[in-house]
Design a protein around this motif. Structure first.
Motif, short mmCIF file in Angstrom:
data_model
loop_
_atom_site.label_atom_id
_atom_site.label_comp_id
_atom_site.label_asym_id
_atom_site.label_seq_id
_atom_site.Cartn_x
_atom_site.Cartn_y
_atom_site.Cartn_z
N ILE A 174 0.84 -1.21 0.00
CA ILE A 174 0.00 0.00 0.00
C ILE A 174 0.87 1.25 0.00
CG2 ILE A 174 -1.68 1.34 1.34
CD1 ILE A 174 -2.82 -1.34 2.35
N GLU A 175 1.90 1.26 0.82
CA GLU A 175 2.81 2.40 0.88
C GLU A 175 3.51 2.60 -0.46
OE1 GLU A 175 5.34 5.55 2.14
OE2 GLU A 175 3.41 4.81 2.90
N HIS A 177 2.48 1.37 -3.62
CA HIS A 177 1.66 1.51 -4.84
C HIS A 177 0.30 2.17 -4.62
CE1 HIS A 177 4.45 -0.85 -7.22
NE2 HIS A 177 4.38 -1.86 -6.38
N GLY A 178 -0.11 2.35 -3.37
CA GLY A 178 -1.43 2.91 -3.12
C GLY A 178 -2.47 1.81 -2.90
N GLU A 180 -5.58 1.31 -4.12
CA GLU A 180 -6.28 0.76 -5.27
C GLU A 180 -5.48 -0.36 -5.93
OE1 GLU A 180 -8.22 2.20 -9.56
OE2 GLU A 180 -7.56 3.69 -8.08
N HIS A 327 -0.01 1.84 7.62
CA HIS A 327 -1.00 1.20 6.76
C HIS A 327 -1.45 -0.16 7.29
CE1 HIS A 327 -0.35 4.25 3.70
NE2 HIS A 327 0.95 4.01 3.75
#
Length: 342
Positions: A174-175, A177-178, A180, A327
């Motif tokens: 998540i950190e 690539h985000g 989504e 995250h």
């Protein structure tokens, strides 16, 4: 249990162990740990030989931060030790730590492997590796992103997505690539699963040997434990049946988790506790970590155990663990939302 009852229980247990605040001494450190004390006993013994300072350990599988919080200003705890940077972050968030200020520690441990406010520091590393079938794959390199490639459909084995080892990796994704893209990736990995996530990392190696799957993820030190025979002859077969690749993020390095320590907020033996952490990240301490537990050192230039050296050079991803840790809740919710664990 109410806070008052928990406090009374904690005070009684501490007093019984001779660890209450009245026993503060420059020749003693009180270590609360969620890690089996036997795993760090060689380091404790070496520190006592070197300094004469005794390290008394209190092992708690769960509830360490809650106990220290309940003990309050009377807590005998000097150091808090745990596995997983999420647990270390929890200590700081629950207000039971203080800055671990030391030039020696800052010089020994890279900034991405310690809290930016000094509330905790990594002591050893365990890399999240790819286990692959020796007789059915031929992989020289691999990225975590590739685990969602449809070519691996029905060929991936993993432990629970809610296990901290995997939640930490998802948080790192998540950190990187985000949310989504992380969602699409985790759904892709789920579609490739050969079985319901479960068991442990060594079970991934077992199932690869059994032909149930071709690839999976596992921590580096389990490779050492299996191949050394420490887990018995059956696990040795599991370890020898897998090829091990140090995967990376695209454009990055290998994801790691840690064992680490934090200085307790009301440490009665603060100076001695800091000296102990300085020893743990010294060349001598890091060498002991590497040889005793098949873990990677946090300090540059320290050799790893031969069985781990065989896996290749570890290039740690530069993302700060403190940023990844933010995250963790999103990662856990993502596992539930995708139904990853079935």
């Amino acid at each position: 249990m109410t806070t008052q009852r928990l406090l009374r229980a904690a005070m009684t247990a501490a007093a019984a162990l001779g660890l209450f605040s009245g026993s503060a001494s420059a020749d003693q450190i009180n270590l609360y740990t969620t890690r089996e004390p036997g795993l760090i006993q060689p380091l404790i013994d070496a520190f006592k030989t070197k300094t004469g300072t005794e390290v008394k350990t209190v092992f708690m599988k769960d509830g360490l931060a809650e106990r220290v919080a309940a003990e309050g200003a009377n807590s005998p705890a000097d150091l808090l030790m745990a596995v997983d940077f999420g647990n270390l972050t929890d200590f700081a968030e629950k207000g039971v730590t203080q800055p671990l200020a030391s030039e020696a520690i800052a010089a020994a441990v890279p900034a991405n492997l310690r809290d930016p406010e000094g509330q905790w520091v990594a002591l050893s590393l365990r890399a999240r590796l790819l286990y692959a079938a020796k007789d059915r794959t031929d992989l020289k390199s691999f990225t975590y992103e590739e685990l969602a490639d449809p070519k691996w459909k029905g060929k991936v084995c993993l432990r629970s997505g809610q296990h901290p080892y995997n939640t930490a990796l998802i948080a790192a994704y998540i950190e990187k690539h985000g949310l989504e893209k992380a969602t699409a990736w985790l759904e892709g990995v789920e579609a490739n699963l050969a079985r319901k996530p479960g068991g442990g990392d060594r079970d991934v190696a077992r199932d690869i040997l059994g032909g149930l799957c071709d690839v999976g993820l596992g921590n580096s030190y389990y490779v050492g434990l299996m191949r050394s025979g420490a887990g018995g002859p059956e696990q040795k077969k599991w370890g020898e049946a897998i090829e091990v690749v140090l995967p990376t993020f695209e454009g990055g390095g290998t994801h790691v988790n840690v064992s680490g320590a934090a200085l307790a907020k009301h440490a009665p033996n603060k100076a001695a506790a800091v000296k102990f952490v300085e020893f743990l990240v010294s060349e001598e301490g890091q060498d002991l970590y590497a040889r005793a537990n098949y873990e990677y050192p946090v300090r540059a230039g320290v050799k790893v155990a031969p069985l781990i050296a065989e896996l290749g050079e570890l290039k740690v991803d530069p993302m700060p663990l403190a940023e990844i840790s933010k995250h963790r809740k999103e990662a856990s919710e993502l596992v539930d939302r995708t139904g990853f664990d079935g």
